[in-house]
Design an enzyme around this catalytic site. Structure first.
Site: not given
Length: 387
Positions: A55, A108, A181, A206
């Site tokens: 994890r 975004y 970003d 992307k």
């Protein structure tokens, strides 16, 4: 590959070889995929391998993070997440309730919605500004209260350009961090950490992956400080790490990042130039165009081109724009961006009420198809959309 050897090669070469690591068992040139979720303890009850459980950590994920950290010059390293949204929200969840945040108005859309709803429920005081307007950005920042300034450049889908170095100065003088970003620039075109940013975020779904087959997000940091450790704690506690198979595919995609970005950016510029002169296009939005208001800044801040994304505003308004999208054949009508296939989308109808996106706008993600074919497809669709 030793550190000395790595210092001899360019980012392009290191990325193409995934840092040049050779599998010590098989001598394979492609790093193996590590799928194990748990690891054996030593006889003294320790974990000399450095791995305890799947994890919080994974070897394949570490290897992909190393490639990205190298690309971004991230001294503190990179963290991969299960999505771009998971990466972005981890930064905000590492803040404390009551902290003031300044964010780009054009950004975004899913993250903007999260900040306005869940961010507010978390107790963050979020203020949206036109981040390319440095005076407005400076007025919005509150010394001592603002803990994070979040910008997106180029901004999706209007492609405005924010001065990263100036924004970093504004944030730092107020005692805040700057996060960028950089999804639509990629490390090939912009390296925000080198310009003064503290954290850079990518929706790795992307262009970093580039094949439309992996959902992933990434954060890279300049300093390994208490805040970066808080972000790590968020990922560990919420189980947001990217899985090993997805990390393996992402690393495969990054190995061709430079060649894809150069081709896609060249095609985006060629399309923007031709569409700007099209009689049925009111305006082409692309920072590589000299008439773009952010062109001079982009030319200084970006390198190796101006990115793979552009938008057009269609004469005839919303109906003509939607009609144009309805008649494309080579372009695909789909959400997302950065893949090898070219995509087109009417963003205002996706974003819904409150969107800053004009209703006549179509967002284009440029792939690897022949640019003459892409223009011919758009030209025919524009004419059909106005029929």
């Amino acid at each position: 590959m030793t550190t000395t050897m790595r210092n001899r090669w360019t980012r392009r070469s290191l990325t193409a070889q995934a840092m040049g690591e050779i599998d010590p068992v098989t001598k394979g040139v492609v790093p193996p995929l590590h799928l194990s979720t748990t690891y054996v303890r030593d006889e003294d009850n320790g974990y000399s391998s450095g791995f305890v459980y799947g994890r919080p950590d994974n070897q394949t994920t570490r290897e992909a993070e190393a490639v990205l950290a190298m690309l971004e010059d991230a001294e503190a390293g990179a963290l991969l997440f299960a999505s771009g949204s998971a990466a972005a929200t981890a930064v905000f969840l590492a803040l404390s309730p009551g902290d003031h945040v300044v964010a780009s108005r054009v950004m975004y859309w899913a993250l903007r919605n999260w900040l306005a709803t869940e961010g507010a429920r978390w107790g963050l005081a979020v203020e949206f500004v036109e981040s390319d307007d440095l005076a407005a950005l400076a007025r919005a920042v509150r010394p001592g209260a603002t803990k994070l300034v979040w910008i997106e450049t180029p901004s999706n889908p209007l492609w405005t350009i924010t001065d990263i170095a100036a924004a970093a100065d504004i944030a730092h003088r107020a005692g805040a961090r700057l996060a960028v970003d950089s999804t639509c620039a990629s490390p090939v075109h912009t390296r925000p950490l080198a310009l003064g940013a503290d954290i850079v975020m990518h929706s790795a779904t992307k262009v970093l992956n580039g094949h439309s087959d992996v959902i992933a997000g990434a954060l890279c940091a300049r300093e390994d400080d208490a805040f970066w450790n808080a972000v790590k704690t968020v990922r560990k506690g919420q189980g947001g790490i990217l899985g090993p198979f997805e990390s393996y595919l992402l690393m495969r995609g990054m190995r061709t990042l430079h060649v894809r970005q150069e081709r896609q950016s060249a095609s985006a510029l060629a399309l923007a130039e031709r569409l700007a002169a099209h009689p049925l296009v009111a305006r082409a939005l692309y920072p590589g165009l000299p008439q773009h208001p952010g062109h001079d800044l982009a030319a200084r801040q970006m390198e190796n081109g101006f990115g793979y994304m552009l938008s057009i505003q269609v004469r005839g308004g919303e109906a003509a724009a939607i009609g144009t999208a309805a008649h494309v054949e080579l372009f695909k009508r789909a959400t997302s961006l950065g893949g090898v296939e070219s995509l087109i989308e009417h963003r205002a109808s996706i974003e819904g009420p409150g969107s800053p996106c004009p209703v006549d706008l179509l967002r284009l993600s440029t792939g690897l198809e022949d640019v003459d074919d892409l223009f011919a497809d758009l030209d025919r669709a524009l004419r059909a959309g106005h029929a």
